[in-house]
Write a protein that holds these residues in place. Structure first.
Motif, PDB file in Angstrom:
ATOM      1  N   LEU B  62     -41.937 -20.604  41.225  1.00 29.15           N
ATOM      2  CA  LEU B  62     -42.001 -19.191  41.579  1.00 29.15           C
ATOM      3  C   LEU B  62     -40.606 -18.965  42.110  1.00 29.15           C
ATOM      4  N   GLN B  63     -39.955 -19.670  43.029  1.00 31.00           N
ATOM      5  CA  GLN B  63     -38.815 -19.316  43.615  1.00 31.00           C
ATOM      6  C   GLN B  63     -37.402 -19.401  42.716  1.00 31.00           C
ATOM      7  N   ALA B  64     -37.833 -20.410  41.866  1.00 31.79           N
ATOM      8  CA  ALA B  64     -36.524 -20.735  40.926  1.00 31.79           C
ATOM      9  C   ALA B  64     -36.350 -19.504  39.961  1.00 31.79           C
ATOM     10  N   ASP B  65     -37.494 -19.043  39.402  1.00 29.52           N
ATOM     11  CA  ASP B  65     -37.584 -17.913  38.224  1.00 29.52           C
ATOM     12  C   ASP B  65     -36.922 -16.732  38.907  1.00 29.52           C
ATOM     13  N   GLU B  66     -35.653 -16.344  38.506  1.00 27.78           N
ATOM     14  CA  GLU B  66     -35.064 -15.188  38.955  1.00 27.78           C
ATOM     15  C   GLU B  66     -35.786 -14.095  38.802  1.00 27.78           C
ATOM     16  N   PHE B  67     -36.535 -13.803  37.774  1.00 26.43           N
ATOM     17  CA  PHE B  67     -37.436 -12.867  37.914  1.00 26.43           C
ATOM     18  C   PHE B  67     -38.723 -12.718  38.261  1.00 26.43           C
ATOM     19  N   GLU B  68     -39.321 -13.632  38.264  1.00 24.33           N
ATOM     20  CA  GLU B  68     -40.709 -13.971  38.695  1.00 24.33           C
ATOM     21  C   GLU B  68     -40.780 -13.928  40.350  1.00 24.33           C
ATOM     22  N   ASN B  69     -39.535 -14.573  40.888  1.00 26.89           N
ATOM     23  CA  ASN B  69     -39.504 -14.621  42.402  1.00 26.89           C
ATOM     24  C   ASN B  69     -39.783 -13.148  43.089  1.00 26.89           C
ATOM     25  N   PRO B  70     -40.687 -13.035  43.866  1.00 28.47           N
ATOM     26  CA  PRO B  70     -41.062 -11.798  44.569  1.00 28.47           C
ATOM     27  C   PRO B  70     -40.050 -11.085  45.376  1.00 28.47           C
ATOM     28  N   GLY B  71     -39.371 -12.212  46.018  1.00 28.32           N
ATOM     29  CA  GLY B  71     -38.374 -11.701  46.667  1.00 28.32           C
ATOM     30  C   GLY B  71     -36.875 -11.057  46.339  1.00 28.32           C
ATOM     31  N   MET B  72     -36.997 -11.213  44.846  1.00 30.46           N
ATOM     32  CA  MET B  72     -36.122 -10.275  44.165  1.00 30.46           C
ATOM     33  C   MET B  72     -36.181  -8.977  44.127  1.00 30.46           C
ATOM     34  N   LEU B  73     -37.425  -8.503  44.625  1.00 36.75           N
ATOM     35  CA  LEU B  73     -37.642  -7.095  44.755  1.00 36.75           C
ATOM     36  C   LEU B  73     -36.990  -6.487  45.705  1.00 36.75           C
ATOM     37  N   TRP B  74     -36.859  -7.159  46.776  1.00 34.45           N
ATOM     38  CA  TRP B  74     -36.273  -7.125  48.020  1.00 34.45           C
ATOM     39  C   TRP B  74     -34.802  -6.853  47.785  1.00 34.45           C
ATOM     40  N   VAL B  75     -34.267  -7.902  47.004  1.00 36.96           N
ATOM     41  CA  VAL B  75     -32.897  -8.032  46.644  1.00 36.96           C
ATOM     42  C   VAL B  75     -32.388  -6.563  45.788  1.00 36.96           C
ATOM     43  N   ALA B  76     -33.405  -6.391  44.976  1.00 39.55           N
ATOM     44  CA  ALA B  76     -33.133  -5.271  44.073  1.00 39.55           C
ATOM     45  C   ALA B  76     -33.203  -3.896  44.909  1.00 39.55           C
ATOM     46  N   ARG B  77     -33.960  -3.612  45.973  1.00 40.46           N
ATOM     47  CA  ARG B  77     -33.847  -2.674  46.827  1.00 40.46           C
ATOM     48  C   ARG B  77     -32.522  -2.641  47.567  1.00 40.46           C
ATOM     49  N   GLY B  78     -32.280  -3.794  48.126  1.00 35.37           N
ATOM     50  CA  GLY B  78     -31.005  -3.880  48.682  1.00 35.37           C
ATOM     51  C   GLY B  78     -29.710  -3.539  48.058  1.00 35.37           C
ATOM     52  N   ALA B  79     -29.605  -3.834  46.523  1.00 36.59           N
ATOM     53  CA  ALA B  79     -28.699  -3.331  45.713  1.00 36.59           C
ATOM     54  C   ALA B  79     -28.496  -1.825  45.739  1.00 36.59           C
ATOM     55  N   LYS B  80     -29.589  -1.122  45.799  1.00 37.61           N
ATOM     56  CA  LYS B  80     -29.553   0.120  45.726  1.00 37.61           C
ATOM     57  C   LYS B  80     -29.057   0.671  47.133  1.00 37.61           C
ATOM     58  N   LEU B  81     -29.616   0.263  48.296  1.00 36.27           N
ATOM     59  CA  LEU B  81     -29.294   0.683  49.624  1.00 36.27           C
ATOM     60  C   LEU B  81     -27.703   0.414  49.636  1.00 36.27           C
ATOM     61  N   TRP B  82     -27.248  -0.702  49.233  1.00 38.26           N
ATOM     62  CA  TRP B  82     -25.841  -0.985  49.262  1.00 38.26           C
ATOM     63  C   TRP B  82     -24.960   0.196  48.866  1.00 38.26           C
ATOM     64  N   GLN B  83     -25.316   1.063  47.958  1.00 36.00           N
ATOM     65  CA  GLN B  83     -24.553   1.937  47.253  1.00 36.00           C
ATOM     66  C   GLN B  83     -25.078   3.353  47.798  1.00 36.00           C
ATOM     67  N   GLN B  84     -25.980   3.411  48.796  1.00 39.42           N
ATOM     68  CA  GLN B  84     -26.490   4.677  49.205  1.00 39.42           C
ATOM     69  C   GLN B  84     -25.571   5.162  50.497  1.00 39.42           C
ATOM     70  N   ALA B  85     -25.222   6.373  50.341  1.00 38.11           N
ATOM     71  CA  ALA B  85     -24.088   6.982  51.269  1.00 38.11           C
ATOM     72  C   ALA B  85     -25.138   7.503  52.530  1.00 38.11           C
ATOM     73  N   GLU B  86     -24.470   7.078  53.819  1.00 38.49           N
ATOM     74  CA  GLU B  86     -25.283   7.264  55.276  1.00 38.49           C
ATOM     75  C   GLU B  86     -24.106   7.981  56.102  1.00 38.49           C
ATOM     76  N   GLY B  87     -25.013   8.508  57.031  1.00 40.50           N
ATOM     77  CA  GLY B  87     -24.113   9.079  58.059  1.00 40.50           C
ATOM     78  C   GLY B  87     -23.496  10.161  57.851  1.00 40.50           C
ATOM     79  N   PRO B  88     -22.691  10.646  58.874  1.00 41.35           N
ATOM     80  CA  PRO B  88     -21.840  12.177  58.915  1.00 41.35           C
ATOM     81  C   PRO B  88     -20.689  12.178  57.780  1.00 41.35           C
ATOM     82  N   ASP B  89     -20.251  10.721  57.605  1.00 41.27           N
ATOM     83  CA  ASP B  89     -19.142  10.705  56.758  1.00 41.27           C
ATOM     84  C   ASP B  89     -19.679  10.285  55.285  1.00 41.27           C
ATOM     85  N   ALA B  90     -20.759  10.214  54.846  1.00 39.99           N
ATOM     86  CA  ALA B  90     -21.439   9.762  53.755  1.00 39.99           C
ATOM     87  C   ALA B  90     -20.717   8.425  53.240  1.00 39.99           C
TER      88      ALA B  90
END
Lengths: 106, 277
Positions: B62-90
């Motif tokens: 389960l861990q080795a399968d890059e798609f099936e690994n449920p932790g990858m859902l958190w990685v996918a969300r992290g990828a979105k947050l990485w691009q998300q502008a925050e704070g007064p300077d966006a």
């Protein structure tokens, strides 16, 4: 709600291919109690439907026995290039959907 | 009535044997709870084995399968947050760091001492610091879902790279306190980390095989949690397991232990997001 969908890179006309989908969801069973002893309301994704160019090709009905962050894999065939649309809804009425373009090769 | 003293003797014998077992378990550890370690080499289990090596085959798959690994859902969300502008300077993470691939190797060097403040920071702590000081955005809480997602995404960039924390110079006192705490017996069960993870790894504890206690898979997806969690959450589970008082999230005790654990696992490949039972 984070969703991951994957289909093979190459899809052949009329050949079965697998669709994999993982959805981030608590899948609350309805059997658990909170700290005050009250039942936590059931909230699971109860229905997931896949349509290919509008035609239903797969349907799943899920219940309390499915773990959190459900992962499903199923096989379908595509007669021609089109769009695979996956949609689902949970007990709280929150719905989600994902569209995946499929290019068919001979 | 004559049988009664016999029964008492039997009971006493059982108690005595049980008592010996407990003493022996302490003896395996060199009897130096809270004391100094003989040599550095003795403090690392040999051979070093990943946490996943102690998991059942189904979980490793389960861990080795890059798609099936449920932790990858958190990685996918992290990828979105990485691009998300925050704070007064966006500003987003990407505004400064660019593509997250620039983070490759970063997670292998944590916890580390922040040069400006002299504080020991783990990866989550660094992300929180970046967010409040550079982005000037709403601070992220320890163990919050966005923090776990960003932590998983950044750690994922270093997947497969060996851990190489620094324990020299300014990090030394933190490391030594972490090492001592690792050996310290705690809780109603009076157990130290070392008694399970140095003296008894590979043996059964109920249905569970005791691991060497490496944090290389964190943030990890645990089936028991039905979600992702940090190494600190795991340490709290361990403390609760030995019926000790749990440290709060972000506590100095956690960070120092994390540094010691990172040193102890030095050379093992980072495998975040791991999957555990």
């Amino acid at each position: 709600m984070v969703v991951r969908v994957r289909i093979p890179d190459i899809v052949r006309r009329g050949q079965p291919f697998d669709v994999r989908i993982a959805i981030q969801h608590v899948m609350e069973t309805g059997y658990r109690l909170d700290h005050s002893g009250r039942t936590i309301a059931r909230n699971v994704i109860h229905t997931l439907v896949a349509r290919y160019d509008g035609v239903e090709v797969y349907r799943a009905e899920l219940g309390s026995g499915i773990a959190a962050n459900p992962y499903l894999q199923f096989w379908i065939t595509a007669p021609a290039s089109g769009v695979l649309e996956l949609s689902w809804v949970d007990d709280a009425g929150v719905a989600g959907s994902e569209r995946v373009p499929v290019t068919v090769r001979d | 009535m004559r049988a009664r003293p016999v029964a008492c003797w039997l009971l006493a014998a059982v108690v005595a044997i049980a008592g010996c077992t407990v003493v022996d378990a302490g003896g395996d550890n060199g009897g130096d709870a809270g004391g100094t370690l003989a040599t550095a080499a003795q403090a690392r289990p040999r051979p070093l084995q990943q946490g996943s090596a102690f998991a059942p085959a189904s979980l490793r798959a389960l861990q080795a399968d890059e798609f099936e690994n449920p932790g990858m859902l958190w990685v996918a969300r992290g990828a979105k947050l990485w691009q998300q502008a925050e704070g007064p300077d966006a500003r987003s993470c990407a505004s400064c760091h660019g593509d997250a691939r620039s983070m490759r190797g970063a997670a292998t060097r944590y916890p580390q001492v922040d040069r400006a403040s002299g504080r020991l920071l783990n990866l989550d702590g660094r992300i929180m610091q970046c967010r409040s000081e550079r982005q000037k955005a709403e601070p992220l809480a320890w163990e919050s879902e966005p923090l776990l997602a960003l932590g998983a995404y950044v750690a994922f960039q270093s997947q497969g790279l060996p851990l190489r924390p620094s324990i020299d110079g300014v990090a030394r006192p933190f490391f030594e306190r972490g090492r001592d705490r690792y050996q310290q017996r705690v809780g109603q069960m009076n157990l130290s980390c070392s008694q399970c993870h140095d003296s008894n790894w590979g043996r059964q504890l109920g249905p569970e095989t005791i691991s060497q206690g490496h944090g290389t898979g964190y943030p990890v997806y645990r089936l028991e949690w039905q979600g992702a969690g940090s190494l600190q959450r795991r340490l709290r589970s361990c403390l609760s397991g030995v019926r000790a008082e749990m440290f709060p999230y972000g506590a100095q005790e956690h960070l120092e232990l994390e540094l010691y654990l990172a040193w102890r696992a030095e050379g093992l490949a980072l495998e975040a997001p791991g999957v555990r039972r």
